[in-house]
Scaffold this motif. Structure first.
Motif, short mmCIF file in Angstrom:
data_model
loop_
_atom_site.label_atom_id
_atom_site.label_comp_id
_atom_site.label_asym_id
_atom_site.label_seq_id
_atom_site.Cartn_x
_atom_site.Cartn_y
_atom_site.Cartn_z
N ILE A 10 0.78 -1.08 0.04
CA ILE A 10 -0.04 -0.16 0.03
C ILE A 10 0.84 1.19 -0.04
CG2 ILE A 10 -1.52 1.29 1.49
CD1 ILE A 10 -2.82 -1.24 2.11
N ILE A 11 1.91 1.33 0.78
CA ILE A 11 2.76 2.40 0.87
C ILE A 11 3.57 2.60 -0.48
CG2 ILE A 11 4.83 3.29 1.93
CD1 ILE A 11 4.10 2.05 4.52
N MET A 12 3.99 1.25 -1.06
CA MET A 12 4.51 1.50 -2.49
C MET A 12 3.55 2.25 -3.46
SD MET A 12 5.49 -1.54 -5.29
CE MET A 12 3.59 -1.72 -5.39
N ARG A 13 2.27 1.94 -3.26
CA ARG A 13 1.13 2.32 -4.33
C ARG A 13 1.11 3.83 -4.05
NH1 ARG A 13 -4.08 0.66 -5.62
NH2 ARG A 13 -4.74 1.83 -3.79
N ASP A 14 0.95 4.38 -3.01
CA ASP A 14 0.84 5.61 -2.64
C ASP A 14 2.06 6.43 -3.26
OD1 ASP A 14 -1.40 5.20 -1.31
OD2 ASP A 14 -0.68 5.34 0.73
N ASP A 15 3.66 5.94 -2.88
CA ASP A 15 4.48 6.47 -3.30
C ASP A 15 4.59 6.85 -4.98
OD1 ASP A 15 5.47 7.00 -0.84
OD2 ASP A 15 6.84 4.99 -1.02
N LEU A 16 4.05 5.81 -5.57
CA LEU A 16 4.23 5.81 -6.93
C LEU A 16 3.17 6.58 -7.44
CD1 LEU A 16 4.91 1.98 -7.69
CD2 LEU A 16 6.52 3.85 -7.83
N SER A 17 1.92 6.85 -6.88
CA SER A 17 0.81 7.46 -7.46
C SER A 17 0.84 8.85 -7.15
CB SER A 17 -0.54 6.96 -6.95
OG SER A 17 -0.61 7.20 -5.29
N GLY A 18 1.60 9.16 -5.97
CA GLY A 18 1.81 10.68 -5.61
C GLY A 18 0.39 11.31 -5.28
N GLY A 19 -0.64 10.44 -4.92
CA GLY A 19 -1.90 11.12 -4.44
C GLY A 19 -2.16 11.08 -3.03
N GLU A 20 -3.32 11.24 -2.67
CA GLU A 20 -3.69 11.29 -1.28
C GLU A 20 -3.16 10.09 -0.51
OE1 GLU A 20 -4.53 13.88 0.84
OE2 GLU A 20 -4.38 15.00 -0.97
N PRO A 21 -2.43 9.94 0.63
CA PRO A 21 -2.02 8.90 1.33
C PRO A 21 -3.20 7.75 1.76
CG PRO A 21 -1.83 10.72 2.58
CD PRO A 21 -1.98 11.22 1.35
N THR A 22 -3.21 6.80 1.67
CA THR A 22 -4.06 5.79 2.20
C THR A 22 -4.08 5.65 3.62
OG1 THR A 22 -3.88 4.43 0.34
CG2 THR A 22 -4.94 3.28 1.98
N ASP A 23 -5.59 5.52 4.32
CA ASP A 23 -5.53 5.51 5.79
C ASP A 23 -5.30 3.98 5.88
OD1 ASP A 23 -6.45 5.05 8.47
OD2 ASP A 23 -8.29 6.21 7.97
N VAL A 24 -3.96 3.81 6.36
CA VAL A 24 -3.28 2.45 6.67
C VAL A 24 -3.88 1.94 7.74
CG1 VAL A 24 -1.06 1.20 7.18
CG2 VAL A 24 -1.10 3.21 5.66
N GLN A 25 -4.35 2.55 8.83
CA GLN A 25 -4.96 1.73 10.10
C GLN A 25 -6.38 1.20 9.58
OE1 GLN A 25 -3.50 1.27 13.29
NE2 GLN A 25 -5.55 -0.08 13.31
N ALA A 26 -7.02 1.77 8.82
CA ALA A 26 -8.39 1.55 8.44
C ALA A 26 -8.26 0.35 7.70
CB ALA A 26 -9.10 2.69 7.58
N CYS A 27 -7.01 0.48 6.87
CA CYS A 27 -6.91 -0.89 5.83
C CYS A 27 -6.62 -2.03 6.92
CB CYS A 27 -5.74 -0.57 4.83
SG CYS A 27 -6.31 0.61 3.56
N LYS A 28 -5.66 -1.78 7.73
CA LYS A 28 -5.28 -2.96 8.69
C LYS A 28 -6.69 -3.65 9.24
CE LYS A 28 -2.39 -4.10 12.74
NZ LYS A 28 -1.71 -3.51 13.73
N ASP A 29 -7.48 -2.62 9.86
CA ASP A 29 -8.68 -3.13 10.32
C ASP A 29 -9.64 -4.09 9.46
OD1 ASP A 29 -7.85 -1.74 12.75
OD2 ASP A 29 -9.35 -0.13 12.19
N THR A 30 -9.55 -3.60 8.27
CA THR A 30 -10.48 -4.20 7.13
C THR A 30 -9.88 -5.70 6.71
OG1 THR A 30 -11.21 -2.10 6.16
CG2 THR A 30 -11.19 -4.04 4.72
N TYR A 31 -8.43 -5.54 6.74
CA TYR A 31 -7.54 -6.81 6.48
C TYR A 31 -7.67 -8.00 7.24
CZ TYR A 31 -4.19 -9.55 4.21
OH TYR A 31 -3.37 -10.74 3.68
N GLU A 32 -7.75 -7.56 8.55
CA GLU A 32 -7.81 -8.36 9.63
C GLU A 32 -9.10 -9.20 9.83
OE1 GLU A 32 -6.47 -6.33 13.16
OE2 GLU A 32 -4.37 -6.47 12.47
N ARG A 33 -10.18 -8.36 9.25
CA ARG A 33 -11.69 -8.87 9.19
C ARG A 33 -12.02 -9.67 8.09
NH1 ARG A 33 -12.98 -3.58 10.59
NH2 ARG A 33 -13.80 -3.19 8.65
#
Length: 368
Positions: free
Chosen positions: A320-343
């Motif tokens: 996810i961090i790689m995608r954010d760095d390459l896209s140059g867009g708004e950073p992803t809410d990593v904590q929200a993604c973690k919660d989603t991934y664990e569920r």
């Protein structure tokens, strides 16, 4: 000073300065013409020392002549590879800089970047037409240039672009069909940025790409559902670098050496092509499906692929961090993604992945 080309002497320099201090405008212009003729007629034969003496002479002249005379000097010196370097550099920052900025081989990247960062759009446009442009220079042109400058730079076959430059171009191409087409046809455009460009491309852009690559028309992306899934595989967009990356991953997979640790290494190194191909292999899906899911604006596609592959959250986070760095867009809410991934359940991820497969399999073929 004796020379086959009769370079100016120190006495001539003194005489010129006296003329400039007391002579009329007409005499100054005539002096410029004579000295320029003298230099051009013997430029091939002059030594570095003699060229330096001419540099001193021209520096004196530039301080005392009008803009029309400076424009003439710029036009005459611009094509000469051995032109006095300090004179060329000074002219490059003048209002009459266009011939020098567009032609002179005396200007290095540092001088071009200085002009590009500090001078007018006319200066930037002149730089954009040079036969060769490094990515360090085009970075500034893309960042500072207006639409005309950016289009001219992209149209220049001798221009090189950094990944950051391409990222800026893809962002600027939104809503500009001409620019989007030209950027999409650049052979060095990184694969992930090509896919991002096509995800937002209009029908006009896709038709133009079809015309540009008639032998591969079936590979030009067509609209498939939402815009972010338009980027189906296009062989015309697979650069040599991407092909090498895919071959490397295939070799690792076939040798049994492709695992989660390797995926993490690819992601942390910012290697989109390798990361994408590795996830596709471990999730047992075609690279095209993985690409479509990897470039979606939100990170759900990445999480689905990783969950199917049985990857840990730390690896998902790196991707996810790689995608954010390459896209140059708004950073992803990593904590929200973690919660989603664990569920997220593996069975649910498999169902969603089957849906992605079905979408690609049912996508309409390009019109004949």
């Amino acid at each position: 000073m004796s020379s086959r080309s009769a370079a100016p002497s120190e006495n001539l320099l003194d005489e010129l300065q006296a003329t400039l201090a007391h002579g009329t405008v007409a005499r100054r212009v005539e002096t410029l013409r004579r000295v320029t003729d003298l230099f051009i007629n013997g430029a091939v034969d002059y030594s570095d020392e003699q060229i330096a003496l001419f540099d001193d002479v021209f520096q004196c002249l530039i301080r005392h002549i009008e803009i029309s005379a400076r424009a003439l000097l710029a036009n005459r010196l611009a094509p000469i590879d051995s032109a006095p370097p300090q004179t060329i550099r000074r002219l490059a920052l003048d209002d009459v800089a266009a011939p020098v900025l567009s032609q002179s081989n005396r200007l290095d990247d540092a001088a071009l970047i200085e002009a590009a960062r500090n001078k007018s759009q006319a200066h930037l446009l002149a730089i954009s037409t040079r036969k060769v442009l490094s990515d360090a220079v085009t970075d500034v042109l893309v960042m500072r240039g207006n639409d005309e400058v950016v289009q001219s730079t992209v149209d220049n076959p001798g221009a090189e672009f950094s990944e950051n430059g391409f990222t800026q171009l893809v962002g600027r191409a939104k809503g500009d069909d001409n620019l989007a087409t030209c950027v999409g046809l650049r052979p060095s455009l990184p694969r992930h940025l090509y896919l991002k460009l096509l995800a937002k491309a209009s029908e006009t852009v896709r038709r133009r790409l079809e015309v540009a690559h008639p032998q591969q028309a079936a590979d030009v992306p067509m609209a498939v559902g939402e815009a972010t899934r338009r980027a189906r595989s296009a062989r015309s967009a697979v650069s040599k670098q991407t092909a090498i990356a895919h071959a490397l991953v295939k070799s690792l997979y076939e040798d049994g050496r492709l695992d989660e640790s390797q995926v993490t290494q690819f992601a942390e190194a910012g290697k989109f092509d390798e990361t994408n191909a590795a996830i596709a292999a471990l999730a047992n899906v075609p690279v095209t499906i993985a690409e479509n899911m990897m470039i979606e604006t939100r990170a759900e596609g990445v999480m689905i692929l990783c969950k199917v592959s049985g990857m840990s959250w730390s690896t998902v986070r790196s991707i996810i961090i790689m995608r954010d760095d390459l896209s140059g867009g708004e950073p992803t809410d990593v904590q929200a993604c973690k919660d989603t991934y664990e569920r997220l359940r593996p069975s649910t991820a498999q169902q969603v992945l089957r849906f992605h497969r079905m979408q690609q399999d049912s996508a309409p073929a390009p019109a004949a």
